[in-house]
Design a protein around this motif. Structure first.
Motif, short mmCIF file in Angstrom:
data_model
loop_
_atom_site.label_atom_id
_atom_site.label_comp_id
_atom_site.label_asym_id
_atom_site.label_seq_id
_atom_site.Cartn_x
_atom_site.Cartn_y
_atom_site.Cartn_z
N LEU A 32 45.76 47.16 40.92
CA LEU A 32 44.35 46.38 40.73
C LEU A 32 43.46 46.96 39.81
O LEU A 32 42.45 46.60 39.35
CB LEU A 32 43.69 46.07 41.85
CG LEU A 32 44.24 45.09 42.73
CD1 LEU A 32 43.39 44.86 44.27
CD2 LEU A 32 44.19 43.63 42.27
N ASN A 35 39.50 52.13 39.24
CA ASN A 35 38.94 53.21 38.86
C ASN A 35 37.59 53.14 38.90
O ASN A 35 36.76 52.22 38.25
CB ASN A 35 39.20 53.78 37.17
CG ASN A 35 40.86 53.74 37.26
OD1 ASN A 35 41.44 52.85 36.64
ND2 ASN A 35 41.55 54.95 37.66
N PHE A 36 36.85 53.87 40.10
CA PHE A 36 35.60 53.34 40.48
C PHE A 36 34.54 54.24 39.62
O PHE A 36 34.86 55.38 39.42
CB PHE A 36 35.25 53.37 41.73
CG PHE A 36 36.11 52.52 42.51
CD1 PHE A 36 36.16 51.12 41.94
CD2 PHE A 36 36.74 52.77 43.71
CE1 PHE A 36 37.00 50.09 42.92
CE2 PHE A 36 37.84 52.06 44.53
CZ PHE A 36 37.82 50.81 44.08
N LEU A 37 33.20 53.94 39.26
CA LEU A 37 32.35 54.66 38.76
C LEU A 37 30.94 54.85 40.00
O LEU A 37 30.74 53.63 40.51
CB LEU A 37 31.57 53.80 37.68
CG LEU A 37 32.34 53.60 36.52
CD1 LEU A 37 31.56 52.95 35.56
CD2 LEU A 37 32.39 55.09 35.70
N GLU A 60 30.11 39.21 36.72
CA GLU A 60 30.72 40.58 36.50
C GLU A 60 32.01 40.49 37.07
O GLU A 60 32.32 39.64 37.92
CB GLU A 60 29.86 41.59 37.32
CG GLU A 60 30.74 42.88 37.48
CD GLU A 60 30.12 43.92 38.51
OE1 GLU A 60 29.27 43.56 39.23
OE2 GLU A 60 30.62 44.94 38.42
N GLY A 62 35.34 42.09 38.52
CA GLY A 62 35.61 43.48 39.39
C GLY A 62 34.50 44.31 39.78
O GLY A 62 34.64 45.47 39.52
N LEU A 68 28.34 49.06 39.52
CA LEU A 68 27.89 48.08 38.43
C LEU A 68 26.91 47.14 38.89
O LEU A 68 25.88 47.05 38.37
CB LEU A 68 28.80 48.01 37.37
CG LEU A 68 28.45 47.27 36.14
CD1 LEU A 68 27.28 48.15 35.52
CD2 LEU A 68 29.51 46.79 35.04
N ARG A 84 39.04 40.38 43.27
CA ARG A 84 40.46 39.93 43.83
C ARG A 84 40.72 40.62 44.88
O ARG A 84 41.45 40.12 45.77
CB ARG A 84 41.34 40.34 42.55
CG ARG A 84 42.68 39.71 42.81
CD ARG A 84 43.46 39.83 41.46
NE ARG A 84 44.62 39.30 42.06
CZ ARG A 84 45.52 38.90 40.95
NH1 ARG A 84 45.74 39.96 39.84
NH2 ARG A 84 46.81 38.39 41.49
N ASP A 85 40.10 41.86 45.13
CA ASP A 85 40.48 42.54 46.19
C ASP A 85 39.62 42.34 47.47
O ASP A 85 38.27 42.81 47.51
CB ASP A 85 40.28 44.10 45.82
CG ASP A 85 40.98 45.06 46.94
OD1 ASP A 85 40.99 44.59 47.97
OD2 ASP A 85 40.95 46.32 46.67
N GLY A 108 38.51 36.22 44.07
CA GLY A 108 39.82 35.29 43.22
C GLY A 108 40.29 36.07 42.13
O GLY A 108 39.62 37.35 42.00
N ASP A 109 40.77 35.59 41.36
CA ASP A 109 41.49 36.04 39.86
C ASP A 109 40.53 35.68 38.88
O ASP A 109 40.46 34.43 38.77
CB ASP A 109 42.79 35.62 39.97
CG ASP A 109 43.32 36.10 38.64
OD1 ASP A 109 42.83 36.75 38.06
OD2 ASP A 109 44.66 36.04 38.70
N ASN A 128 33.08 46.68 34.37
CA ASN A 128 34.03 47.66 34.04
C ASN A 128 35.43 47.10 34.47
O ASN A 128 35.86 46.90 35.35
CB ASN A 128 33.65 48.79 35.15
CG ASN A 128 34.71 50.03 35.07
OD1 ASN A 128 35.67 50.23 34.36
ND2 ASN A 128 34.54 50.89 36.18
N VAL A 133 43.94 43.28 32.90
CA VAL A 133 43.54 41.98 32.46
C VAL A 133 42.28 41.99 31.51
O VAL A 133 42.17 40.93 30.96
CB VAL A 133 43.39 40.97 33.77
CG1 VAL A 133 44.32 40.78 34.37
CG2 VAL A 133 42.31 41.48 34.65
N1 SAM Z 1 32.91 47.59 39.08
C1 SAM Z 1 33.67 48.65 39.85
C2 SAM Z 1 33.05 50.02 39.26
O1 SAM Z 1 32.66 50.02 38.09
O2 SAM Z 1 33.31 51.01 39.79
C3 SAM Z 1 35.22 48.72 39.91
C4 SAM Z 1 35.90 48.41 38.44
S1 SAM Z 1 37.47 48.69 38.50
C5 SAM Z 1 37.86 49.43 37.15
C6 SAM Z 1 38.11 46.98 38.43
C7 SAM Z 1 37.91 46.05 39.48
O3 SAM Z 1 38.58 44.84 39.15
C8 SAM Z 1 38.50 46.44 40.67
O4 SAM Z 1 37.68 46.25 41.80
C9 SAM Z 1 39.58 45.48 40.96
O5 SAM Z 1 39.99 45.10 42.43
C10 SAM Z 1 39.17 44.14 40.18
N2 SAM Z 1 40.11 43.37 39.77
C11 SAM Z 1 41.42 43.58 39.27
N3 SAM Z 1 42.02 42.50 38.57
C12 SAM Z 1 41.08 41.43 38.95
C13 SAM Z 1 41.44 40.15 38.67
N4 SAM Z 1 42.26 39.66 38.20
N5 SAM Z 1 40.26 39.23 39.03
C14 SAM Z 1 38.94 39.95 39.49
N6 SAM Z 1 38.90 41.41 39.66
C15 SAM Z 1 39.97 42.00 39.71
#
Ligand code: SAM
Length: 281
Positions: A32, A35-37, A60, A62, A68, A84-85, A108-109, A128, A133
């Motif tokens: 998915l 990589n969390f901040l 926002e 993800g 964030l 999505r998760d 959702g996606d 982030n 995607v």
């Molecule tokens: N915003 C958080 C942060 O900055 O710590 C998490 C960022 S992480 C790089 C990307 C996030 O996008 C994850 O939580 C992941 O589950 C979610 N994600 C991945 N694919 C996605 C999708 N198609 N639709 C929505 N969220 C998605």
């Protein structure tokens, strides 16, 4: 700095993000792009990139554990977030309780969700981005035919290499379709480099935040022309324009009319020259 008078100061009651991740068992999923901040000061700096968000709508993609998201909420924004998760939803629901009426989470996606339909009002986009995607979402936001778009700005974390492609100028190795897409009717800036060590877990590569604002679309142009030209030319970037643009109707005539040497290659053609060519086909 004074906090906005909107209840956002309740954010100071939030538990550290590391505890949120632990309590909700949010071990990062590679599939998915997680990589969390966790550094709240860094997150506040990212949330400040689009300027004053007090009372503004923000979309926002993800939110994950909500790092964030909480920074955007602290800045006074109304946030609509798509995740999505499923595992992240309880943590986000706790965050929504701390900022009543300010955070709406859609499970959702993001590839299948239309933020315009969800939000209804002009909005900023901040994310982030999940790397798998990220480019597809960016392309979708930039390539829409309605311009100016409903979004007011994009504040997006990418892998640094992708960020550099978006802001690249002609003549550089990074310059390509993404650069033209990002610059022909927008201003694109590399707003903040972010070291890989700022993420948990750290990705293999460096990251950077890109900030984009829409500008007026040049008269007599259309995204379809820009896409047709740049897809053909950068698809064969080593070839001369005379060869690579052969299949685009009207392109060779437009080259001549614009006084652009057909022996040049795509990477030497400036964004302004692509616009002139688009107008000519
Ligand atoms: N915003 C958080 C942060 O900055 O710590 C998490 C960022 S992480 C790089 C990307 C996030 O996008 C994850 O939580 C992941 O589950 C979610 N994600 C991945 N694919 C996605 C999708 N198609 N639709 C929505 N969220 C998605």
């Amino acid at each position: 700095m004074a906090l906005p008078d909107n209840g956002a100061d309740t954010g100071s009651a939030l538990p550290p993000l590391r505890d949120v991740i632990k309590r909700h068992g949010l071990a990062a999923s590679k599939a998915l792009g997680q990589n969390f901040l966790l550094d709240e000061q860094l997150l506040d700096r990212i949330a400040a990139i689009p300027g004053d968000l007090n009372g503004a709508q923000v979309y926002e993609v993800g939110p994950g554990p909500g790092g964030l998201t909480r920074a955007l909420l602290r800045a006074g924004a109304f946030v609509t977030a798509v995740e999505r998760d499923k595992r992240c939803l309880p943590a986000l629901s706790e965050l929504a309780d701390v900022f009543p009426g300010k955070l709406r989470v859609i499970e959702g996606d993001a590839m299948k969700i239309d933020p315009v339909a969800e939000i209804g009002a002009p909005f900023h986009i901040a994310s982030n981005l999940p790397y798998n995607v990220g480019t597809a979402l960016f392309t979708g936001w930039m390539a829409q035919s309605e311009w100016p778009p409903k979004w007011l700005s994009l504040t997006l974390m990418f892998q640094r290499e992708v960020a550099e492609r978006i802001v690249a100028k002609e003549g550089s190795a990074q310059y390509g379709r993404l650069s033209v897409l990002g610059q022909w009717r927008s201003t694109a800036k590399l707003a903040m480099p972010v070291h890989r060590s700022a993420f948990t877990p750290p990705p293999k590569v460096m990251s950077a935040v890109v900030y984009i604002t829409p500008e007026a679309q040049p008269e007599g142009t259309d995204i379809r022309q820009i896409e047709a030209l740049t897809a053909a030319a950068f698809g064969q970037r080593r070839k001369m324009l005379r060869q690579s643009l052969k299949g685009v109707p009207g392109a060779l005539k437009a080259l001549e009319a614009a006084g652009i040497d057909p022996e040049r290659r795509a990477e030497t053609v400036s964004v302004e020259e692509w616009v002139t060519l688009a107008r000519g086909i």
